[in-house]
Design a protein around this motif. Structure first.
Motif, PDB file in Angstrom:
ATOM      1  N   SER A   1     -26.160 115.496  31.688  1.00 47.85           N
ATOM      2  CA  SER A   1     -27.091 116.397  31.014  1.00 47.85           C
ATOM      3  C   SER A   1     -27.010 116.230  29.498  1.00 47.85           C
ATOM      4  CB  SER A   1     -26.788 117.853  31.377  1.00 47.85           C
ATOM      5  OG  SER A   1     -27.596 118.721  30.603  1.00 47.85           O
ATOM      6  N   ILE A   2     -28.169 116.018  28.901  1.00 45.59           N
ATOM      7  CA  ILE A   2     -28.252 115.985  27.435  1.00 45.59           C
ATOM      8  C   ILE A   2     -28.951 117.244  26.911  1.00 45.59           C
ATOM      9  CG2 ILE A   2     -28.147 113.469  27.252  1.00 45.59           C
ATOM     10  CD1 ILE A   2     -31.219 113.495  26.960  1.00 45.59           C
ATOM     11  N   ASP A   3     -29.129 118.202  27.808  1.00 53.85           N
ATOM     12  CA  ASP A   3     -29.750 119.481  27.451  1.00 53.85           C
ATOM     13  C   ASP A   3     -28.840 120.212  26.465  1.00 53.85           C
ATOM     14  OD1 ASP A   3     -30.375 122.292  27.437  1.00 53.85           O
ATOM     15  OD2 ASP A   3     -31.509 122.012  29.287  1.00 53.85           O
ATOM     16  N   GLN A   4     -29.383 120.532  25.302  1.00 51.47           N
ATOM     17  CA  GLN A   4     -28.593 121.188  24.262  1.00 51.47           C
ATOM     18  C   GLN A   4     -28.024 122.522  24.739  1.00 51.47           C
ATOM     19  OE1 GLN A   4     -27.876 119.363  21.575  1.00 51.47           O
ATOM     20  NE2 GLN A   4     -26.443 120.947  20.972  1.00 51.47           N
ATOM     21  N   ASN A   5     -28.744 123.234  25.601  1.00 47.53           N
ATOM     22  CA  ASN A   5     -28.233 124.506  26.142  1.00 47.53           C
ATOM     23  C   ASN A   5     -26.982 124.283  26.981  1.00 47.53           C
ATOM     24  OD1 ASN A   5     -30.257 126.117  24.987  1.00 47.53           O
ATOM     25  ND2 ASN A   5     -31.640 125.708  26.685  1.00 47.53           N
ATOM     26  N   ASP A   6     -26.967 123.230  27.807  1.00 46.19           N
ATOM     27  CA  ASP A   6     -25.777 122.913  28.599  1.00 46.19           C
ATOM     28  C   ASP A   6     -24.596 122.558  27.699  1.00 46.19           C
ATOM     29  OD1 ASP A   6     -27.041 123.331  31.026  1.00 46.19           O
ATOM     30  OD2 ASP A   6     -27.411 121.200  31.413  1.00 46.19           O
ATOM     31  N   ILE A   7     -24.864 121.778  26.680  1.00 48.37           N
ATOM     32  CA  ILE A   7     -23.799 121.357  25.767  1.00 48.37           C
ATOM     33  C   ILE A   7     -23.220 122.561  25.036  1.00 48.37           C
ATOM     34  CG2 ILE A   7     -23.289 119.995  23.692  1.00 48.37           C
ATOM     35  CD1 ILE A   7     -25.464 117.993  24.726  1.00 48.37           C
ATOM     36  N   GLU A   8     -24.092 123.398  24.486  1.00 47.63           N
ATOM     37  CA  GLU A   8     -23.628 124.578  23.742  1.00 47.63           C
ATOM     38  C   GLU A   8     -22.898 125.564  24.650  1.00 47.63           C
ATOM     39  OE1 GLU A   8     -26.818 126.322  21.465  1.00 47.63           O
ATOM     40  OE2 GLU A   8     -27.256 124.415  20.486  1.00 47.63           O
TER      41      GLU A   8
END
Length: 134
Positions: free
Chosen positions: A98-105
């Motif tokens: 996942s490169i989704d910023q929400n997942d990362i944050e």
């Protein structure tokens, strides 16, 4: 890398057999951990981890995928935080496609998560995290 392993256990949790196989090979080849256990099902990993945490002073590396059919990596983190107060022996790395910023944050805001790695895991990425202080 030094002759001694950085961890007593490496717990690899991903529903993709190939990812687990490649990550296991990377960890064993580079002597990151004394023991490596792989899990396709995060619920089984939670059961085994409970018994591993009972053993005194184990340092445990967990490579955790986010998107799995049984429970998500986020649900795994929630459950493990309730298991014991010995979480200080854990280094949890999210290893996800996942490169989704929400997942990362969301991952990096979890106090149990040390870092977030976008697949594929490489020894350079792993060493950069392991050998740098928090």
């Amino acid at each position: 890398m030094e002759n001694s392993s950085a961890y007593d256990y490496a717990i690899l949790i991903d529903d993709d057999r190939i990812i687990n196989l490649v990550n296991e090979h990377t960890i064993k080849k580079n002597k990151i951990s004394k023991k490596v256990r792989t899990y396709l099902n995060p619920l089984l990993a939670l059961q085994d981890l409970d018994s591993i945490l009972i053993e005194a002073e184990n340092k445990i590396l967990i490579l955790l995928d986010l998107n799995m059919p049984e429970i998500t990596g986020f649900e795994f983190l929630k459950r493990i935080s309730c298991m014991t107060n010995k979480v200080a022996v854990l280094d949890i790395l999210i290893v996800s496609s996942s490169i989704d910023q929400n997942d990362i944050e969301k991952s990096l805001n979890n106090p149990l998560v040390r870092d977030y790695i976008i697949k594929p895991l490489t020894i350079d990425k792993l060493n950069n995290i392991i050998h740098n202080p928090y």
